[in-house]
Write a protein that holds these residues in place. Sequence first.
Motif, PDB file in Angstrom:
ATOM      1  N   LYS A  22       0.820  -1.213   0.000  1.00 40.05           N
ATOM      2  CA  LYS A  22       0.000   0.000   0.000  1.00 40.05           C
ATOM      3  C   LYS A  22       0.853   1.262   0.000  1.00 40.05           C
ATOM      4  O   LYS A  22       0.360   2.341  -0.302  1.00 40.05           O
ATOM      5  CB  LYS A  22      -0.984  -0.007   1.161  1.00 40.05           C
ATOM      6  CG  LYS A  22      -2.068  -1.047   0.958  1.00 40.05           C
ATOM      7  CD  LYS A  22      -3.244  -0.805   1.833  1.00 40.05           C
ATOM      8  CE  LYS A  22      -4.352  -1.772   1.442  1.00 40.05           C
ATOM      9  NZ  LYS A  22      -5.607  -1.426   2.035  1.00 40.05           N
ATOM     10  N   ASP A  26      -2.192   3.776  -4.967  1.00 43.20           N
ATOM     11  CA  ASP A  26      -3.134   4.857  -4.704  1.00 43.20           C
ATOM     12  C   ASP A  26      -4.524   4.408  -5.140  1.00 43.20           C
ATOM     13  O   ASP A  26      -4.674   3.671  -6.109  1.00 43.20           O
ATOM     14  CB  ASP A  26      -2.786   6.117  -5.508  1.00 43.20           C
ATOM     15  CG  ASP A  26      -1.545   6.813  -4.986  1.00 43.20           C
ATOM     16  OD1 ASP A  26      -1.397   6.918  -3.755  1.00 43.20           O
ATOM     17  OD2 ASP A  26      -0.725   7.262  -5.812  1.00 43.20           O
ATOM     18  N   THR A  27      -5.533   4.885  -4.432  1.00 46.04           N
ATOM     19  CA  THR A  27      -6.915   4.678  -4.824  1.00 46.04           C
ATOM     20  C   THR A  27      -7.565   6.048  -4.926  1.00 46.04           C
ATOM     21  O   THR A  27      -7.640   6.777  -3.932  1.00 46.04           O
ATOM     22  CB  THR A  27      -7.669   3.821  -3.791  1.00 46.04           C
ATOM     23  OG1 THR A  27      -6.997   2.560  -3.660  1.00 46.04           O
ATOM     24  CG2 THR A  27      -9.111   3.592  -4.219  1.00 46.04           C
ATOM     25  N   GLU A 105      -2.144   5.460   1.520  1.00 43.33           N
ATOM     26  CA  GLU A 105      -2.985   4.286   1.745  1.00 43.33           C
ATOM     27  C   GLU A 105      -2.438   3.597   2.987  1.00 43.33           C
ATOM     28  O   GLU A 105      -1.302   3.818   3.394  1.00 43.33           O
ATOM     29  CB  GLU A 105      -2.911   3.333   0.560  1.00 43.33           C
ATOM     30  CG  GLU A 105      -3.626   3.853  -0.660  1.00 43.33           C
ATOM     31  CD  GLU A 105      -4.529   2.825  -1.285  1.00 43.33           C
ATOM     32  OE1 GLU A 105      -5.680   2.740  -0.828  1.00 43.33           O
ATOM     33  OE2 GLU A 105      -4.094   2.127  -2.197  1.00 43.33           O
ATOM     34  N   GLY A 137     -10.781   6.068  -0.449  1.00 42.46           N
ATOM     35  CA  GLY A 137      -9.594   6.189  -1.279  1.00 42.46           C
ATOM     36  C   GLY A 137      -8.674   7.225  -0.674  1.00 42.46           C
ATOM     37  O   GLY A 137      -9.106   8.087   0.084  1.00 42.46           O
ATOM     38  N   ASN A 138      -7.403   7.145  -1.006  1.00 46.81           N
ATOM     39  CA  ASN A 138      -6.455   8.094  -0.423  1.00 46.81           C
ATOM     40  C   ASN A 138      -6.301   9.365  -1.259  1.00 46.81           C
ATOM     41  O   ASN A 138      -5.619  10.294  -0.836  1.00 46.81           O
ATOM     42  CB  ASN A 138      -5.096   7.434  -0.192  1.00 46.81           C
ATOM     43  CG  ASN A 138      -4.416   7.015  -1.479  1.00 46.81           C
ATOM     44  OD1 ASN A 138      -5.027   6.365  -2.332  1.00 46.81           O
ATOM     45  ND2 ASN A 138      -3.161   7.374  -1.622  1.00 46.81           N
TER      46      ASN A 138
END
Length: 179
Positions: A22, A26-27, A105, A137-138
């Motif tokens: 993580k 990235d999300t 994350e 999400g980050n």
Amino acid sequence: MPVLLVLTVVAGIGLILFQPWKAFTDTTVDEALPSASAPATNGGPAMQGEARVNGGEPSAQNTGPKDLATGRFVTHEHDTSGTARVVRLADGGRVLRFEDLKTSEGPDVRVYLSTRDDDAAKEGLGDGALELGKLKGNLGNQNYTVPAGTDLSRFHSAVIWCERFSVSFGAADLARIKS
């Protein structure tokens, strides 16, 4: 052989707990501000300074989305930036909205409203903190529903909190907006 087996088990547990991949992922989430078509019959308790008529419904001048509080994120354990807003929707519901969020994350990261200010939240969430859900999400823009009946005057900051390691990634003081 037994030493290799123990090392393999320890490495597996370490991977599960720390989720090191993580650090390299990235999300991104890009949610629009929710909208509603009709006013609610019970808008819940008013936030300090919020105009109400007829026992709790927003007045006619306040039927669109309205910012109730806003603040900028500060960094705690991980670089964190962006804006947190508490928004009253046209139907009387409320959301905590993150805009232009940038953080790391991590494993088991959650979103909280804290009774502490952003600096104090670095040491812990404080008594009566309210979890709004897992961080979606980050990066980006995202919304978290504030439960009906929540007395927002009790909360002073929005916090991105890692449950697994009991650390704050970052927090934003929620300054009330005067009507």
